[in-house]
Write a protein that holds these residues in place. Structure first.
Motif, short mmCIF file in Angstrom:
data_model
loop_
_atom_site.label_atom_id
_atom_site.label_comp_id
_atom_site.label_asym_id
_atom_site.label_seq_id
_atom_site.Cartn_x
_atom_site.Cartn_y
_atom_site.Cartn_z
N ARG A 1 0.75 4.86 -6.44
CA ARG A 1 -0.18 4.10 -5.59
C ARG A 1 0.44 3.76 -4.24
NH1 ARG A 1 -0.34 2.40 -10.48
NH2 ARG A 1 0.76 0.46 -10.15
N GLN A 2 1.31 4.61 -3.74
CA GLN A 2 1.92 4.40 -2.43
C GLN A 2 1.13 5.17 -1.39
OE1 GLN A 2 5.75 5.94 -3.58
NE2 GLN A 2 6.64 3.89 -3.62
N VAL A 3 1.08 4.61 -0.18
CA VAL A 3 0.41 5.30 0.93
C VAL A 3 1.38 5.37 2.11
CG1 VAL A 3 -1.92 4.60 0.27
CG2 VAL A 3 -0.61 3.17 1.81
N THR A 4 1.18 6.36 2.94
CA THR A 4 1.94 6.49 4.18
C THR A 4 1.01 6.14 5.32
OG1 THR A 4 3.30 8.24 3.22
CG2 THR A 4 3.24 8.09 5.63
N LEU A 5 1.43 5.18 6.13
CA LEU A 5 0.62 4.77 7.28
C LEU A 5 0.86 5.73 8.44
CD1 LEU A 5 1.32 0.94 7.12
CD2 LEU A 5 -0.67 2.16 6.25
N PRO A 6 -0.18 6.14 9.13
CA PRO A 6 -0.02 7.04 10.28
C PRO A 6 0.84 6.38 11.37
CG PRO A 6 -2.30 7.00 9.56
CD PRO A 6 -1.60 5.91 8.82
N VAL A 7 1.71 7.16 11.99
CA VAL A 7 2.63 6.66 13.01
C VAL A 7 1.90 5.98 14.15
CG1 VAL A 7 4.36 7.36 14.71
CG2 VAL A 7 4.39 8.37 12.45
N ASP A 8 0.79 6.57 14.61
CA ASP A 8 0.08 5.99 15.76
C ASP A 8 -0.52 4.62 15.40
OD1 ASP A 8 -1.70 7.37 14.05
OD2 ASP A 8 -3.15 7.69 15.67
#
Length: 71
Positions: free
Chosen positions: A8-15
């Motif tokens: 249930r992990q997400v990666t947040l967009p750099v921008d």
């Protein structure tokens, strides 16, 4: 498009992180409205210090009602 991992992990967009001022290692809080909208807020030391000073409290409105009224 980012996906949710098995943990249930997400990666947040750099921008988006740049706009929100979120960097690796920062602490955050997350909130879920009744409509299922997840909000992620970076924690900042003393961010709200004095912000609500002098405001009247309306105890007829719950925190959940306020969250549900946001777009």
């Amino acid at each position: 498009m980012p996906i949710v991992s098995k943990k249930r992990q997400v990666t947040l967009p750099v921008d988006q992180c740049a706009i929100a001022g979120i960097r690796p290692g920062d602490e955050y809080e997350s909130f879920v409205s009744r409509r299922g909208v997840i909000s992620i807020v970076a924690k900042r030391k003393d961010a709200a210090k004095g912000l609500l000073k002098g405001m009247k409290i309306d105890d007829q409105i719950s925190d959940e009602d306020l969250l549900d009224s946001s777009p």
